[in-house]
Motif scaffolding. Structure first.
Motif, PDB file in Angstrom:
ATOM      1  N   LEU A 114     -15.495  -1.339 -15.168  1.00 40.18           N
ATOM      2  CA  LEU A 114     -14.191  -1.637 -14.563  1.00 40.18           C
ATOM      3  C   LEU A 114     -14.363  -2.182 -13.149  1.00 40.18           C
ATOM      4  CD1 LEU A 114     -11.015  -1.359 -14.561  1.00 40.18           C
ATOM      5  CD2 LEU A 114     -11.368   0.930 -13.629  1.00 40.18           C
ATOM      6  N   PHE A 115     -15.180  -1.507 -12.349  1.00 44.02           N
ATOM      7  CA  PHE A 115     -15.410  -1.962 -10.968  1.00 44.02           C
ATOM      8  C   PHE A 115     -16.093  -3.331 -10.954  1.00 44.02           C
ATOM      9  CE2 PHE A 115     -15.527   2.523  -8.788  1.00 44.02           C
ATOM     10  CZ  PHE A 115     -14.180   2.669  -9.082  1.00 44.02           C
ATOM     11  N   GLU A 116     -17.091  -3.509 -11.814  1.00 45.12           N
ATOM     12  CA  GLU A 116     -17.771  -4.820 -11.881  1.00 45.12           C
ATOM     13  C   GLU A 116     -16.773  -5.921 -12.171  1.00 45.12           C
ATOM     14  OE1 GLU A 116     -22.214  -3.622 -13.622  1.00 45.12           O
ATOM     15  OE2 GLU A 116     -20.566  -3.986 -15.012  1.00 45.12           O
ATOM     16  N   GLN A 117     -15.869  -5.631 -13.110  1.00 54.17           N
ATOM     17  CA  GLN A 117     -14.874  -6.628 -13.495  1.00 54.17           C
ATOM     18  C   GLN A 117     -13.874  -6.880 -12.370  1.00 54.17           C
ATOM     19  OE1 GLN A 117     -14.812  -8.511 -16.393  1.00 54.17           O
ATOM     20  NE2 GLN A 117     -16.839  -7.628 -16.657  1.00 54.17           N
ATOM     21  N   ILE A 118     -13.467  -5.820 -11.686  1.00 57.30           N
ATOM     22  CA  ILE A 118     -12.541  -5.996 -10.562  1.00 57.30           C
ATOM     23  C   ILE A 118     -13.209  -6.852  -9.486  1.00 57.30           C
ATOM     24  CG2 ILE A 118     -11.331  -4.806  -8.683  1.00 57.30           C
ATOM     25  CD1 ILE A 118     -10.748  -2.494 -10.564  1.00 57.30           C
ATOM     26  N   LEU A 119     -14.520  -6.621  -9.278  1.00 61.17           N
ATOM     27  CA  LEU A 119     -15.241  -7.357  -8.233  1.00 61.17           C
ATOM     28  C   LEU A 119     -15.335  -8.858  -8.528  1.00 61.17           C
ATOM     29  CD1 LEU A 119     -18.058  -4.736  -7.500  1.00 61.17           C
ATOM     30  CD2 LEU A 119     -16.443  -5.622  -5.806  1.00 61.17           C
ATOM     31  N   VAL A 120     -15.336  -9.238  -9.794  1.00 62.44           N
ATOM     32  CA  VAL A 120     -15.442 -10.671 -10.108  1.00 62.44           C
ATOM     33  C   VAL A 120     -14.091 -11.302 -10.457  1.00 62.44           C
ATOM     34  CG1 VAL A 120     -17.839 -10.490 -10.873  1.00 62.44           C
ATOM     35  CG2 VAL A 120     -16.002 -10.296 -12.568  1.00 62.44           C
ATOM     36  N   THR A 121     -13.010 -10.508 -10.309  1.00 65.68           N
ATOM     37  CA  THR A 121     -11.675 -11.021 -10.658  1.00 65.68           C
ATOM     38  C   THR A 121     -10.857 -11.236  -9.396  1.00 65.68           C
ATOM     39  OG1 THR A 121     -11.765  -9.624 -12.619  1.00 65.68           O
ATOM     40  CG2 THR A 121      -9.644 -10.592 -12.121  1.00 65.68           C
ATOM     41  N   LYS A 122      -9.995 -12.235  -9.405  1.00 70.06           N
ATOM     42  CA  LYS A 122      -9.173 -12.458  -8.217  1.00 70.06           C
ATOM     43  C   LYS A 122      -7.743 -11.966  -8.394  1.00 70.06           C
ATOM     44  CE  LYS A 122     -11.442 -15.727  -5.256  1.00 70.06           C
ATOM     45  NZ  LYS A 122     -12.310 -16.688  -5.974  1.00 70.06           N
ATOM     46  N   GLY A 123      -7.177 -12.225  -9.557  1.00 72.41           N
ATOM     47  CA  GLY A 123      -5.757 -11.948  -9.774  1.00 72.41           C
ATOM     48  C   GLY A 123      -5.342 -10.520  -9.507  1.00 72.41           C
ATOM     49  N   GLY A 124      -4.054 -10.269  -9.431  1.00 74.35           N
ATOM     50  CA  GLY A 124      -3.556  -8.947  -9.121  1.00 74.35           C
ATOM     51  C   GLY A 124      -3.573  -7.980 -10.292  1.00 74.35           C
ATOM     52  N   SER A 125      -3.624  -8.520 -11.507  1.00 75.61           N
ATOM     53  CA  SER A 125      -3.542  -7.641 -12.676  1.00 75.61           C
ATOM     54  C   SER A 125      -4.870  -6.955 -12.979  1.00 75.61           C
ATOM     55  CB  SER A 125      -3.100  -8.451 -13.900  1.00 75.61           C
ATOM     56  OG  SER A 125      -3.233  -7.655 -15.061  1.00 75.61           O
ATOM     57  N   LEU A 126      -4.784  -5.673 -13.380  1.00 72.47           N
ATOM     58  CA  LEU A 126      -5.982  -4.927 -13.742  1.00 72.47           C
ATOM     59  C   LEU A 126      -6.195  -4.924 -15.248  1.00 72.47           C
ATOM     60  CD1 LEU A 126      -5.759  -1.781 -11.428  1.00 72.47           C
ATOM     61  CD2 LEU A 126      -7.275  -3.761 -11.193  1.00 72.47           C
ATOM     62  N   LYS A 127      -5.292  -5.590 -15.958  1.00 71.18           N
ATOM     63  CA  LYS A 127      -5.349  -5.528 -17.415  1.00 71.18           C
ATOM     64  C   LYS A 127      -6.646  -6.136 -17.943  1.00 71.18           C
ATOM     65  CE  LYS A 127      -2.627  -6.470 -21.536  1.00 71.18           C
ATOM     66  NZ  LYS A 127      -3.352  -7.559 -22.199  1.00 71.18           N
ATOM     67  N   GLY A 128      -7.047  -7.279 -17.408  1.00 71.29           N
ATOM     68  CA  GLY A 128      -8.284  -7.926 -17.845  1.00 71.29           C
ATOM     69  C   GLY A 128      -9.497  -7.027 -17.610  1.00 71.29           C
ATOM     70  N   PRO A 129      -9.717  -6.610 -16.345  1.00 72.02           N
ATOM     71  CA  PRO A 129     -10.852  -5.740 -16.059  1.00 72.02           C
ATOM     72  C   PRO A 129     -10.850  -4.449 -16.870  1.00 72.02           C
ATOM     73  CG  PRO A 129      -9.919  -6.580 -14.013  1.00 72.02           C
ATOM     74  CD  PRO A 129      -9.025  -7.047 -15.117  1.00 72.02           C
ATOM     75  N   ALA A 130      -9.688  -3.811 -16.994  1.00 69.65           N
ATOM     76  CA  ALA A 130      -9.619  -2.531 -17.703  1.00 69.65           C
ATOM     77  C   ALA A 130      -9.867  -2.723 -19.199  1.00 69.65           C
ATOM     78  CB  ALA A 130      -8.266  -1.862 -17.464  1.00 69.65           C
ATOM     79  N   SER A 131      -9.315  -3.793 -19.762  1.00 71.75           N
ATOM     80  CA  SER A 131      -9.516  -4.046 -21.190  1.00 71.75           C
ATOM     81  C   SER A 131     -10.983  -4.308 -21.485  1.00 71.75           C
ATOM     82  CB  SER A 131      -8.696  -5.253 -21.664  1.00 71.75           C
ATOM     83  OG  SER A 131      -7.343  -5.087 -21.342  1.00 71.75           O
ATOM     84  N   LYS A 132     -11.602  -5.119 -20.640  1.00 69.26           N
ATOM     85  CA  LYS A 132     -13.014  -5.453 -20.825  1.00 69.26           C
ATOM     86  C   LYS A 132     -13.871  -4.182 -20.755  1.00 69.26           C
ATOM     87  CE  LYS A 132     -16.160  -8.581 -21.277  1.00 69.26           C
ATOM     88  NZ  LYS A 132     -16.038  -9.453 -22.449  1.00 69.26           N
ATOM     89  N   ALA A 133     -13.603  -3.359 -19.746  1.00 71.33           N
ATOM     90  CA  ALA A 133     -14.390  -2.141 -19.561  1.00 71.33           C
ATOM     91  C   ALA A 133     -14.223  -1.216 -20.758  1.00 71.33           C
ATOM     92  CB  ALA A 133     -13.967  -1.429 -18.274  1.00 71.33           C
ATOM     93  N   TYR A 134     -12.988  -1.081 -21.228  1.00 75.50           N
ATOM     94  CA  TYR A 134     -12.742  -0.208 -22.375  1.00 75.50           C
ATOM     95  C   TYR A 134     -13.448  -0.751 -23.614  1.00 75.50           C
ATOM     96  CZ  TYR A 134     -10.592   2.477 -26.052  1.00 75.50           C
ATOM     97  OH  TYR A 134     -10.425   3.291 -27.148  1.00 75.50           O
ATOM     98  N   GLU A 135     -13.325  -2.063 -23.793  1.00 69.60           N
ATOM     99  CA  GLU A 135     -13.910  -2.711 -24.971  1.00 69.60           C
ATOM    100  C   GLU A 135     -15.435  -2.479 -25.023  1.00 69.60           C
ATOM    101  OE1 GLU A 135     -13.069  -6.976 -24.909  1.00 69.60           O
ATOM    102  OE2 GLU A 135     -15.115  -7.281 -25.681  1.00 69.60           O
TER     103      GLU A 135
END
Ligand code: 1PZ
Length: 205
Positions: A114-135
């Protein structure tokens, strides 16, 4: 509550995992159940920032960490925790310390990704990072019902700025703490994996 330290949950998490990493990289290499379970307990406040939808994830994670905290009263190291269940033939038994350790390890991995994904994401939504981490970290081990519930919960996540706000961080301070956790937790997760794999226990169950 008024305690300056509890107001910086990300920093506390990062510091605790850096300490675990230092232990693993030291001569002794033996991780105490007490320091491991304490570090894992510091992750729990993050759930509170995710909204009511993740209450059931929190309950499951907290119960398993609590079991490890209890175990630490009679068992010194993670190594001996596994050895005991191997001797007692209870490694995969529901609720066993070893099984709970593997579940908690997956939670740590979920937070890392989740943190790795947040670090490489710009947008305000956490849905992408959280979904990826869960997946990547948890979905392969969950049945249809849980996966569906998690997918539904993804729509109720706070946005990035809100999350950092709740954690009393800003974008740049949060980045630093997340980077620390990502690096340190990688070592910790690998260490736990090694404990399982060198004993032929597998980590895919
Ligand atoms: C913005 C971040 C969004 C994060 C979304 C997190 C979603 C996690 C959902 C997990 C639901 C867990 C429900 C219970 C599952 C149990 O069946 C299993 C097996 O337990 P057992 O059979 O051994 O008793 N438990 C687990 O898989 C452990 C799950 C730990 C969850 C930790 C998640 C950490 C996420 C933290 C995010 C800050």
């Amino acid at each position: 509550m008024g305690d300056l330290e509890t107001e910086k949950p990300l920093r506390k998490i990062a510091e605790a995992f850096k300490e675990l990493e230092a232990t693993i990289n030291s001569q002794a290499q033996e991780v105490e159940v007490a320091s491991f379970s304490h570090a894992c307990s510091l992750v729990s406040p993050l759930f509170g920032c995710l909204g009511i939808a993740f209450k059931f994830a929190e309950m499951d994670y907290v119960a398993k960490v609590r079991d490890l905290v209890e175990a630490s009263k009679s068992i010194d190291t993670l190594q001996s925790l596994l050895e005991r269940d191997i001797k007692g033939n209870s490694v995969r038994k529901p609720g066993s310390h070893t099984r709970n350790l593997l579940r908690v390890r997956r939670g740590l991995d979920m937070v890392k990704i989740l943190f790795e994904q947040i670090l490489v994401t710009k947008g305000g939504s956490l849905k992408g990072p959280a979904s990826k981490a869960y997946e990547l970290a948890l979905a392969p081990h969950h049945g249809w019902t849980i996966r569906k519930a998690v997918a539904a919960g993804m729509y109720a996540l706070p946005i990035r700025e809100q999350l950092f706000n709740t954690l009393n961080e800003d974008e740049s301070s949060a980045r630093l703490q997340m980077q620390s956790y990502v690096a340190a937790s990688a070592t910790v997760i690998m260490h736990v994996d090694k404990l399982f794999l060198t004993r032929g226990l597998g980590i895919d169950w």
